[in-house]
Design a protein around this motif. Structure first.
Motif: not given
Length: 234
Positions: A1-22
């Motif tokens: 069965m072929q399916r329809t793909g949906i890509l939800l895209v939000n703005l973004g976020t650092p991988d962690s709250a540490e300064v290097a990732d920010v």
């Protein structure tokens, strides 16, 4: 069965709250030519030399105040949204989540849908009103990435959903919780944009900001204007 793909895209976020990732997050975000739409040399000087070095520690401290034990709040709720939509749509769809900046990346989301052999891809940037710096940036990156594929499936992109009845009903329901009838006025606040970015949406050069009420009614000229769509939502 072929399916329809949906890509939800939000703005973004650092991988962690540490300064290097920010720092990594802010660099990718603010070096986007659609976000800070000034000449590349000036943008790099501003972002790399001033904003990122001085803003990252302060932003990191703010992120740490809201960071969950299981990670980024935005990522947590976006994943929950993805899961709920998948459950709602069922097996005929495959829903992926991506962030315009950092992870999970748009490239990874598109690759996953391609590997699932979906019959078409629907890209939904999670921004009700269109802006070049948000929805436009997502669309541009998607087109750049799929242009490198040997086989490109049918792709649809949702430009905006500022007037979608279900979205407005959801906002209204959330507002009712706070008893708006007990207040004299209700203020709608939208994210701001530089006027130059609004002007770019008027390809005629004859309408945008030519009058005080240019955004109050949608028409053929301002139908993609962020401010006009915001007025229409409110």
């Amino acid at each position: 069965m072929q399916r329809t793909g949906i890509l939800l895209v939000n703005l973004g976020t650092p991988d962690s709250a540490e300064v290097a990732d920010v720092k990594k997050y802010l660099k990718q975000f603010l070096l986007d030519e659609r976000v800070i739409d000034i000449p590349a040399f000036n943008r790099n000087l501003l972002v790399r030399g001033i904003i990122v070095p001085f803003r990252s520690p302060k932003t990191s401290a703010l992120y740490k105040k809201i960071w969950r034990e299981d990670g980024s709040p935005l990522l947590y709720y976006s994943l929950l949204q993805q899961q709920m939509l998948q459950e709602k749509l069922g097996d005929t769809y495959h829903v992926e989540l991506a962030m315009r900046y950092q992870n999970p990346s748009i490239q990874a989301g598109l690759a996953s849908l391609r590997d699932k052999l979906v019959k078409e891809i629907i890209v939904i940037p999670l921004f009700p009103q269109y802006a070049s710096a948000s929805t436009g940036s997502v669309m541009q990156l998607v087109m750049e990435l799929v242009s490198k594929w040997a086989t490109i499936p049918p792709i649809r992109m949702v430009n905006s959903f500022h007037d979608n009845p279900l979205m407005i009903a959801a906002f209204a329901e959330n507002a009712r919780i706070h008893g708006p009838e007990n207040y004299d006025h209700v203020l709608f606040s939208f994210h701001g944009l530089p006027e130059r970015q609004l002007l770019k949406c008027d390809h005629t050069g004859t309408y945008c900001l030519k009058s005080d009420d240019c955004c109050e009614t949608l028409n053929d000229v301002n139908k993609f204007c962020y401010s006009a769509q915001g007025h229409d939502t409110a």
